[in-house]
Design a protein around this motif. Structure first.
Motif, short mmCIF file in Angstrom:
data_model
loop_
_atom_site.label_atom_id
_atom_site.label_comp_id
_atom_site.label_asym_id
_atom_site.label_seq_id
_atom_site.Cartn_x
_atom_site.Cartn_y
_atom_site.Cartn_z
N ARG A 1 7.72 -7.39 -6.75
CA ARG A 1 6.45 -7.87 -7.28
C ARG A 1 6.23 -7.52 -8.75
NH1 ARG A 1 6.48 -7.27 -2.02
NH2 ARG A 1 5.15 -8.51 -0.68
N GLY A 2 7.25 -7.00 -9.41
CA GLY A 2 7.19 -6.81 -10.86
C GLY A 2 6.35 -5.62 -11.31
N ALA A 3 6.37 -4.51 -10.58
CA ALA A 3 5.61 -3.31 -10.98
C ALA A 3 6.19 -2.73 -12.27
CB ALA A 3 5.67 -2.27 -9.87
N GLU A 4 5.32 -2.16 -13.09
CA GLU A 4 5.73 -1.59 -14.39
C GLU A 4 5.88 -0.07 -14.33
OE1 GLU A 4 3.57 -3.33 -17.81
OE2 GLU A 4 2.70 -4.71 -16.33
N GLY A 5 5.80 0.50 -13.15
CA GLY A 5 5.93 1.94 -12.99
C GLY A 5 5.27 2.37 -11.70
N VAL A 6 5.33 3.67 -11.42
CA VAL A 6 4.69 4.24 -10.23
C VAL A 6 3.53 5.12 -10.68
CG1 VAL A 6 4.99 5.73 -8.21
CG2 VAL A 6 6.83 4.18 -8.89
N GLY A 7 2.32 4.72 -10.31
CA GLY A 7 1.15 5.50 -10.70
C GLY A 7 0.84 6.62 -9.73
N LEU A 8 1.38 6.52 -8.50
CA LEU A 8 1.16 7.56 -7.50
C LEU A 8 2.30 7.53 -6.48
CD1 LEU A 8 -0.58 9.74 -6.10
CD2 LEU A 8 -1.67 7.89 -4.82
N TYR A 9 3.14 8.56 -6.52
CA TYR A 9 4.11 8.77 -5.45
C TYR A 9 3.54 9.87 -4.56
CZ TYR A 9 8.10 10.53 -2.86
OH TYR A 9 8.92 10.97 -1.83
N ARG A 10 3.27 9.50 -3.30
CA ARG A 10 2.67 10.46 -2.35
C ARG A 10 3.76 11.37 -1.80
NH1 ARG A 10 0.19 5.40 -0.98
NH2 ARG A 10 -2.04 5.39 -1.51
#
Length: 761
Positions: free
Chosen positions: A463-472
């Motif tokens: 889906r074209g994410a530009e990074g991870v804002g929250l890795y649980r």
């Protein structure tokens, strides 16, 4: 006998009723006897005709049952129902709203006392007592009837629902299109077959199930009986030196209860009627328990717990002997009292289409996981007799929070069309993958994803994410049977960091407590959300924090895209202590020969105290990240897992919006970036407001990312800013929702409103 004991006994009897009509008959008989009146009647509101129908009576002409009805605007019963409060009259016939029904024979009764039956704000009916002589019912009698109607509301709702599913309605057929109301958990609609996951050794939720091999079922039951007998004898022998003779005799009582002349024989008789052993055991044990509990003798009433214990022991062996895997059909809709992530993992890939949970709300972690996986979900369906849904055809409406049982052809067609529209919409959104999230006037809005499972990586990249804002980071801890070691953690973190490299990956340190439990580290608290959770636990256990920090740092070697996020920070002291531990972990890793720079460190703003210290916190860290789920919960004092108050949880509440705007302004005031990683960021309409506030990035589940990107690309930052200005002047969240929806429609962007109304979850 006290009023409380009388109430308890009536409720117990009603609870044991097999269907709604039996329950209502018990109510009118017992209430009339308890109050010493000549008449007791129950009128239920029929939702189809919107009339109060006489459904049970003791004292009036029984031939009138089902035939006499009145509109809410008619009669004294209608008055009680519409006013939603009790009515106590000495001379009912003189009241202007009195209406006489010849077929009931009620002209002989002068005094009238009625109380509304209300369940979750819905008027279900009216409970009435009447007396021949003129007299005012006293306060005690009125209090008793009001208490009784309040207690019975849930029982009647449950009996009504059970009858609809089990085919105890008209002509013995299951009622089609029976609707149960829950809370939207994950958007979308699903059509499929219910698969019920029951908790172990809980007799109360064992469903009825027909069997063909009666002899085999009896043999299987006797094997369980023999296993319990063996346990009892071994337990008695082991404790023989510690117990007196009369205390050891209790084990003999247990063994006697297992004889054919007692519980075992009764269960076998029920099995012979074609009921499976577990259902037969439930019937027999519950019957004995209720009889014991109704006894006034304290010693005998206590025997109910012995029978329960024996029942649980037998059931455990019955379940153990039948631990074959559940059969998951195509289009499985998983149903449970309390869904867990582990239950989702048991379903074979491609078969799970929907989820229904009796407990929890749209912000429970299983609902968040469902949204990440794109599975339509309903939470908090508190009135759903879920144990009876196994094999039943269901429709799950994750937009409105409705579950339909036994859907008609017309309803199936309607929801199949909605599902197809949703599929076509998602196909269209896939084309956006390689396009930037940029407004019409050139403002770039970075869209990041929330992850926890490794499976989230592929969804995010698609889906074209530009990074991870929250890795649980708690997810690997929750799927383990012990605390994972440093090497295990480093390997898991390395997967995430490498998969997104060179894009940034924001790893939150262990955030357990509240509704996130570890089986091997139990936390029992009266109020867990205000208790020992997040950074509070890891600062109290620096050995856990240091191992995790070292694992994250080692995993980032050569990649250098790690950002560390600290959860549940409520003040500077916690932040400073956590930073000291991070500095120590970094020094230790460097001493071991790992060449890693100190990564950026950020703080989660999710406690109101942190909102008011944003500037001070921001000066000491590299970035801030708002956790809108918890911040909304704490600002509004609403437990986000409690379906009874779910309607009060609203991240578009003016207080929440004002707090978010303050955080952005204060963070930018000291030159620090601020992101938001709660579920709010994944709501396309809310994302417009967050962008206008100045958030530097939005992080969401991968499923919603294309919808957010599509909407933000359709308008300008100037339009978003103008909309935010108007919304910040509003005083009611309902007005905010209405203005958002109307604005999107006026801009021709109604496509982002879900197919059955409202905003996407």
């Amino acid at each position: 006998m006290t009023m409380l004991n009388t109430l308890r006994k009536i409720i117990q009897e009603v609870n044991s009723a097999q269907d709604l009509n039996t329950a209502l008959t018990i109510i009118v008989e017992r209430v009339r006897a308890a109050m010493g009146t000549q008449v007791c009647s129950v009128y239920l509101l029929d939702p189809q005709s919107n009339r109060f129908v006489l459904m049970a009576t003791e004292g009036l002409n029984k031939a009138a049952i089902g035939r006499v009805s009145m509109a809410p605007s008619e009669g004294l019963v209608g008055l009680v129902g519409t006013r939603e409060e009790p009515l106590n009259l000495e001379d009912a016939a003189s009241h202007p709203r009195y209406r006489y029904f010849a077929e009931t024979g009620e002209e002989r009764y002068a005094s009238f006392l009625g109380a509304p039956i209300i369940h979750h704000r819905r008027v279900m009916g009216v409970l009435v007592v009447q007396q021949k002589e003129r007299r005012q019912f006293d306060e005690g009698e009125e209090a008793f009837l009001v208490t009784m109607s309040a207690q019975l509301a849930g029982v009647i709702a449950h009996a009504e629902a059970t009858g609809s599913i089990r085919g105890l309605g008209k002509q013995g057929k299951a009622t089609p299109d029976t609707r149960f109301i829950g809370v939207p958990g994950s958007p979308g609609v699903a059509l499929g077959t219910g698969v019920v996951v029951l908790p172990p050794a809980d007799l109360e939720v064992v469903p009825d199930r027909p069997i063909d091999d009666i002899d085999g079922e009896i043999a299987y039951f006797y094997n369980a009986i023999e296993a319990v007998r063996k346990d009892m004898r071994e337990l008695s022998a082991r404790l023989s030196s510690q117990l007196r003779q009369e205390e050891r005799a209790l084990f003999d009582v247990y063994l006697m209860m297992l004889d054919d002349a007692s519980i075992a024989g009764e269960v076998v008789k029920v099995i012979e009627t074609g009921q499976w052993a577990q259902g037969a055991l439930r019937q027999v044990v519950n019957g004995h328990v209720k009889r014991f509990e109704l006894m006034d003798d304290a010693y005998l009433s206590e025997r109910a717990s012995d029978v329960k214990d024996i029942g649980r022991r037998i059931l455990a062996y019955l379940q153990q002997a039948r631990q074959q895997a559940l059969v998951y059909p195509d289009n499985t809709i998983l149903v449970s009292e309390e869904l867990s992530p582990a239950m989702l993992g048991e379903v074979p890939p491609g078969k799970l289409v929907g989820l229904v949970s009796v407990t929890g709300s749209s912000n429970s972690h299983v609902a968040i996981l469902a949204r990440a996986m794109g599975i339509p979900t309903v939470m908090g369906a508190v009135d759903l007799p879920y144990a009876m849904l196994d094999g039943i055809e269901l429709i799950v409406d994750g937009y409105r929070g409705d579950v339909f049982t036994n859907p008609s052809h017309g309803l199936r067609r309607q929801f199949a069309e909605i599902a197809e529209e949703e599929r076509q919409l998602n196909l269209g959104l896939d084309a956006l993958r390689s396009l930037p999230c940029e407004t019409l006037d050139g403002h770039h809005m970075p869209l990041w994803v929330n992850t926890g499972l490794f499976a989230d990586v592929a969804r995010a990249q698609e889906r074209g994410a530009e990074g991870v804002g929250l890795y649980r980071s708690e997810v690997p801890f929750m799927t383990n049977e012990r605390f994972p070691g440093e090497k295990e953690q480093a390997a898991i973190y390395r997967q995430q960091l490498a998969a997104f490299h060179p894009l940034p990956v924001t790893m939150r340190t262990l955030d357990i407590g509240g509704d996130k439990a570890l089986s091997y580290f139990p936390i029992k608290e009266e109020n867990p959300f205000l208790g020992w959770r997040g950074i509070r636990i890891t600062l109290d256990h620096p050995e856990i924090f240091l191992v995790q920090a070292r694992a994250m740092l080692k995993a980032s070697e050569g990649l250098n895209n790690l950002r560390i996020l600290l959860p549940m920070i409520s003040g500077l002291a916690e932040l400073e202590e956590a930073q000291r531990l991070l500095q120590r972990a970094w020094s230790e890793v460097r001493e071991e020969g790992f060449d890693v720079p100190m990564p950026p460190v950020g703080v989660m703003i999710e406690i109101p105290a942190a909102v008011f210290q944003t500037r001070e916190l921001a000066r000491r860290v590299d970035f801030l990240s708002v956790g809108s789920n918890d911040l909304t919960q704490y600002l509004l004092a609403v437990d986000r897992n409690n379906p009874r108050v779910a309607s009060l949880y609203d991240y578009l509440h003016p207080s929440v919006l004002q707090a978010l705007k303050r955080v952005v302004d204060d963070a930018h005031g000291v030159g620090k970036p601020v992101s938001i990683c709660g579920e709010m960021a994944g709501d396309p309409a809310a994302a417009v407001l967050l962008m206008a506030m100045g958030f530097d990035s939005l992080s969401m589940n991968a499923t919603n990312l294309p919808k957010v990107k599509w909407l933000l690309r359709q308008l300008s930052l100037a339009q978003a800013g103008e909309l935010l200005g108007r919304i910040l002047d509003l005083e009611h969240p309902q007005a905010t929702h209405a203005l958002l929806q109307q604005t999107l429609r006026d801009l021709g962007l109604g496509r982002m409103l879900n197919p059955v109304g409202g905003l996407p979850a």
